[in-house]
Motif scaffolding. Structure first.
Motif, PDB file in Angstrom:
ATOM      1  N   TYR A  25       0.809  -1.212   0.000  1.00  0.00           N
ATOM      2  CA  TYR A  25       0.000   0.000   0.000  1.00  0.00           C
ATOM      3  C   TYR A  25       0.847   1.268   0.000  1.00  0.00           C
ATOM      4  O   TYR A  25       0.323   2.365  -0.185  1.00  0.00           O
ATOM      5  CB  TYR A  25      -0.974   0.000   1.185  1.00  0.00           C
ATOM      6  N   LEU A  28       0.467   3.515  -2.947  1.00  0.00           N
ATOM      7  CA  LEU A  28      -0.598   4.526  -2.916  1.00  0.00           C
ATOM      8  C   LEU A  28      -0.115   5.792  -2.214  1.00  0.00           C
ATOM      9  O   LEU A  28      -0.450   6.903  -2.629  1.00  0.00           O
ATOM     10  CB  LEU A  28      -1.837   3.962  -2.229  1.00  0.00           C
ATOM     11  N   VAL A  29       0.675   5.608  -1.157  1.00  0.00           N
ATOM     12  CA  VAL A  29       1.269   6.761  -0.479  1.00  0.00           C
ATOM     13  C   VAL A  29       2.193   7.504  -1.450  1.00  0.00           C
ATOM     14  O   VAL A  29       2.174   8.731  -1.535  1.00  0.00           O
ATOM     15  CB  VAL A  29       2.031   6.315   0.788  1.00  0.00           C
ATOM     16  N   ALA A  31       2.010   7.522  -4.705  1.00  0.00           N
ATOM     17  CA  ALA A  31       1.170   8.213  -5.691  1.00  0.00           C
ATOM     18  C   ALA A  31       0.599   9.501  -5.101  1.00  0.00           C
ATOM     19  O   ALA A  31       0.534  10.534  -5.787  1.00  0.00           O
ATOM     20  CB  ALA A  31       0.049   7.298  -6.167  1.00  0.00           C
ATOM     21  N   GLY A  32       0.212   9.471  -3.842  1.00  0.00           N
ATOM     22  CA  GLY A  32      -0.297  10.674  -3.188  1.00  0.00           C
ATOM     23  C   GLY A  32       0.764  11.763  -3.073  1.00  0.00           C
ATOM     24  O   GLY A  32       0.490  12.941  -3.309  1.00  0.00           O
ATOM     25  N   ILE A  33       1.972  11.364  -2.717  1.00  0.00           N
ATOM     26  CA  ILE A  33       3.067  12.335  -2.617  1.00  0.00           C
ATOM     27  C   ILE A  33       3.341  12.970  -3.976  1.00  0.00           C
ATOM     28  O   ILE A  33       3.491  14.190  -4.097  1.00  0.00           O
ATOM     29  CB  ILE A  33       4.339  11.665  -2.058  1.00  0.00           C
ATOM     30  N   MET A  35       1.295  13.139  -6.544  1.00  0.00           N
ATOM     31  CA  MET A  35       0.139  13.939  -6.944  1.00  0.00           C
ATOM     32  C   MET A  35       0.182  15.297  -6.258  1.00  0.00           C
ATOM     33  O   MET A  35      -0.076  16.326  -6.887  1.00  0.00           O
ATOM     34  CB  MET A  35      -1.165  13.211  -6.598  1.00  0.00           C
ATOM     35  N   TRP A  36       0.529  15.306  -4.967  1.00  0.00           N
ATOM     36  CA  TRP A  36       0.654  16.577  -4.265  1.00  0.00           C
ATOM     37  C   TRP A  36       1.742  17.434  -4.900  1.00  0.00           C
ATOM     38  O   TRP A  36       1.585  18.650  -5.023  1.00  0.00           O
ATOM     39  CB  TRP A  36       0.949  16.360  -2.786  1.00  0.00           C
ATOM     40  N   SER A  37       2.821  16.815  -5.313  1.00  0.00           N
ATOM     41  CA  SER A  37       3.908  17.556  -5.957  1.00  0.00           C
ATOM     42  C   SER A  37       3.421  18.248  -7.221  1.00  0.00           C
ATOM     43  O   SER A  37       3.733  19.422  -7.455  1.00  0.00           O
ATOM     44  CB  SER A  37       5.062  16.601  -6.289  1.00  0.00           C
ATOM     45  N   THR A  50       9.001  17.060  -1.578  1.00  0.00           N
ATOM     46  CA  THR A  50       8.230  15.953  -2.149  1.00  0.00           C
ATOM     47  C   THR A  50       9.102  14.921  -2.850  1.00  0.00           C
ATOM     48  O   THR A  50       8.824  13.727  -2.748  1.00  0.00           O
ATOM     49  CB  THR A  50       7.151  16.465  -3.128  1.00  0.00           C
ATOM     50  N   THR A  57       9.730   6.867   0.465  1.00  0.00           N
ATOM     51  CA  THR A  57       8.580   5.967   0.391  1.00  0.00           C
ATOM     52  C   THR A  57       8.870   4.804  -0.556  1.00  0.00           C
ATOM     53  O   THR A  57       8.520   3.661  -0.270  1.00  0.00           O
ATOM     54  CB  THR A  57       7.322   6.736  -0.063  1.00  0.00           C
TER      55      THR A  57
END
Length: 177
Positions: A25, A28-29, A31-33, A35-37, A50, A57
């Motif tokens: 998982y 997914l973390v 991908a979130g990092i 995406m935030w970037s 980031t 990660t």
């Protein structure tokens, strides 16, 4: 096969299965990092951290999932001859070649522990603009190397059992699906 060896294999594979399932998982973390970037660069002030957090990660994803990947046989193997051999021949060859893998993980763990102790002693930080502490990622690397070392030893025990004509059932739920 001694009961202790069978229990060791089952325990190692059960632990690696659970940790590997949790580690998957982390993608997914990641991908979130990332995406935030992208969002921060487009609409806000770009974050300096980031990229480094994404790298850390990814290290966790790779190192903590490595033992589970080994257990499932998802590692790269040269099947030119190996696929044609009998199960006993594979086990015999694996009993010899697994020592290279064990040696690699022993040295990796040895160096990792030394580097981690140094990072903890001097509160080592990255040289980037973000300057996160390095000890947490080094602890994750050591944990992953230790789990892969244990999995390698479990492979050796499993191969010895195969040569003796004893089959050790894989842990429940350890299928690749």
């Amino acid at each position: 096969m001694p009961q202790a060896a069978l229990l060791f294999v089952r325990a190692v594979e059960a632990v690696n299965h659970r940790i590997g399932r949790m580690a998957m998982y982390l993608i997914l973390v990641l991908a979130g990092i990332l995406m935030w970037s992208v969002i921060a660069k487009g609409f806000f002030r770009p974050s300096l951290c980031t990229q480094e957090y994404a790298q850390f990660t990814m290290v966790g994803y790779f190192m903590l999932g490595g033992a589970w990947s080994l257990m499932l046989g998802a590692n790269v193997r040269m099947d030119l001859l190996y696929a044609r051999w009998s199960i006993r021949t594979r086990a015999a060859v694996d009993c010899v070649t697994v020592f290279a893998m064990i040696t690699f993980f022993v040295f990796m763990l040895w160096g990792g522990i030394d580097s981690t102790l140094y990072a903890l002693e001097v509160s080592e930080r990255s040289r980037s603009a973000c300057r996160p502490y390095m000890a947490p990622v080094k602890i994750v690397i050591c944990t992953g190397a230790f789990l892969m070392l244990l999995q390698s030893i479990a492979f050796l025990i499993r191969d010895i059992a195969t040569l003796r004509g004893v089959e050790i059932a894989p842990p429940r739920g350890a299928d690749p699906q």
